[in-house]
Design an enzyme around this catalytic site. Structure first.
Site, PDB file in Angstrom:
ATOM      1  N   SER A  72       0.812  -1.219   0.000  1.00  0.00           N
ATOM      2  CA  SER A  72       0.000   0.000   0.000  1.00  0.00           C
ATOM      3  C   SER A  72       0.850   1.277   0.000  1.00  0.00           C
ATOM      4  O   SER A  72       2.022   1.270   0.400  1.00  0.00           O
ATOM      5  CB  SER A  72      -0.919   0.021   1.219  1.00  0.00           C
ATOM      6  OG  SER A  72      -1.753  -1.102   1.231  1.00  0.00           O
TER       7      SER A  72
HETATM    8  C1  LIG Z   1      -3.308  -3.673  -0.759  1.00  0.00           C
HETATM    9  S1  LIG Z   1      -2.894  -5.354  -0.673  1.00  0.00           S
HETATM   10  C2  LIG Z   1      -1.639  -5.578   0.547  1.00  0.00           C
HETATM   11  C3  LIG Z   1      -1.581  -4.610   1.664  1.00  0.00           C
HETATM   12  C4  LIG Z   1      -0.545  -4.977   2.694  1.00  0.00           C
HETATM   13  N1  LIG Z   1      -1.010  -4.546   3.966  1.00  0.00           N
HETATM   14  C5  LIG Z   1       0.790  -4.398   2.304  1.00  0.00           C
HETATM   15  O1  LIG Z   1       1.082  -3.235   2.615  1.00  0.00           O
HETATM   16  O2  LIG Z   1       1.532  -5.090   1.610  1.00  0.00           O
HETATM   17  C6  LIG Z   1      -4.316  -6.128   0.045  1.00  0.00           C
HETATM   18  C7  LIG Z   1      -4.215  -7.632   0.207  1.00  0.00           C
HETATM   19  O3  LIG Z   1      -5.465  -8.139   0.676  1.00  0.00           O
HETATM   20  C8  LIG Z   1      -5.555  -9.472   0.239  1.00  0.00           C
HETATM   21  N2  LIG Z   1      -6.944  -9.899   0.428  1.00  0.00           N
HETATM   22  C9  LIG Z   1      -8.048  -9.588  -0.300  1.00  0.00           C
HETATM   23  N3  LIG Z   1      -9.139 -10.144   0.245  1.00  0.00           N
HETATM   24  C10 LIG Z   1      -8.727 -10.817   1.364  1.00  0.00           C
HETATM   25  C11 LIG Z   1      -9.397 -11.595   2.355  1.00  0.00           C
HETATM   26  N4  LIG Z   1     -10.714 -11.804   2.313  1.00  0.00           N
HETATM   27  N5  LIG Z   1      -8.663 -12.130   3.353  1.00  0.00           N
HETATM   28  C12 LIG Z   1      -7.318 -11.943   3.409  1.00  0.00           C
HETATM   29  N6  LIG Z   1      -6.624 -11.228   2.488  1.00  0.00           N
HETATM   30  C13 LIG Z   1      -7.333 -10.674   1.480  1.00  0.00           C
HETATM   31  C14 LIG Z   1      -5.048  -9.411  -1.185  1.00  0.00           C
HETATM   32  O4  LIG Z   1      -4.641 -10.678  -1.661  1.00  0.00           O
HETATM   33  C15 LIG Z   1      -3.888  -8.426  -1.053  1.00  0.00           C
HETATM   34  O5  LIG Z   1      -2.651  -9.070  -0.864  1.00  0.00           O
END
Ligand SMILES: C[S@@+](CC[C@H](N)C(=O)[O-])C[C@H]1O[C@@H](n2cnc3c(N)ncnc32)[C@H](O)[C@@H]1O
Length: 187
Positions: A42
């Site tokens: 992010s």
């Molecule tokens: C913006 S990205 C990663 C953000 C992370 N906090 C970082 O800074 O790297 C959001 C993540 O949410 C995951 N995601 C989406 N839906 C999800 C769910 N229901 N449970 C767990 N992870 C999920 C996606 O695969 C993705 O890797």
């Protein structure tokens, strides 16, 4: 948590350690960075806003939904310290490995990243949590996660484009809005 706690966490948890090798040069850019599988690490500004709203304290139990690169899990681990607990959950199996490997380098054994269970939002088996950070946009307020908040607990979650701060007080839920942001969808 005050500004200096947050500044220390950002200074000591190096974003570059949570990016793929060919993207590390972008660590200082205030933009999301691709980490593969259509997902991103992010934008620093957004993470800072979310962590300010979350107001994490030492000793808190925290759930990090969508741990991706592991960066937010590590920042949360720094903020809660060794008396706290941070549980990251991630849906994409290769990102579970990537994030957990990045996080392991920081040696915070009170933090972990696990695969999210298909069809199960969060980690209800280890609830309740003092704080929940959600790094993907829900279509509507995820009641399953509200139910994992402790009494007085706080969740920061994008719903559509709105950044919401949700505080649970008994049967009451206090919701405030804090600007608009763009996120990958919560699946
Ligand atoms: C913006 S990205 C990663 C953000 C992370 N906090 C970082 O800074 O790297 C959001 C993540 O949410 C995951 N995601 C989406 N839906 C999800 C769910 N229901 N449970 C767990 N992870 C999920 C996606 O695969 C993705 O890797």
């Amino acid at each position: 948590m005050d500004e200096s706690d947050l500044a220390r966490a950002f200074a000591e948890v190096d974003r570059a350690d949570f990016l793929p090798p060919d993207r590390r040069a972008d660590a200082g850019v205030d933009e999301p960075v691709a980490i593969g599988h259509g997902q991103t690490n992010s934008q620093p500004y957004t993470v800072r806003v979310m962590l300010e709203l979350l107001d994490v304290r030492p000793g808190h139990r925290v759930l990090d939904v969508g741990s991706g690169s592991g960066w937010t899990t590590a920042l949360l681990g720094h903020l809660v310290g060794p008396d706290g607990l941070v549980i990251g959950v991630e849906l994409e199996p290769e990102l579970v490995r990537f994030g957990a490997g990045n996080l392991a380098r920081y040696g915070m054994d009170w933090t972990s990243i696990s695969p999210a269970e298909e069809g199960v939002l969060g980690a209800p088996d280890q609830a309740p949590y003092d704080r929940i950070l959600v790094s993907a946009a829900a279509r509507e307020l995820p009641s399953a996660l509200v139910g994992q908040l402790a009494e007085g607990g706080v969740m920061v979650v994008p719903v559509g484009a709105d950044m919401l701060r949700v505080q649970r007080g008994g049967e009451d839920i206090d919701i405030t809005r804090h600007g608009t942001f763009s996120f990958v969808p919560l699946r």
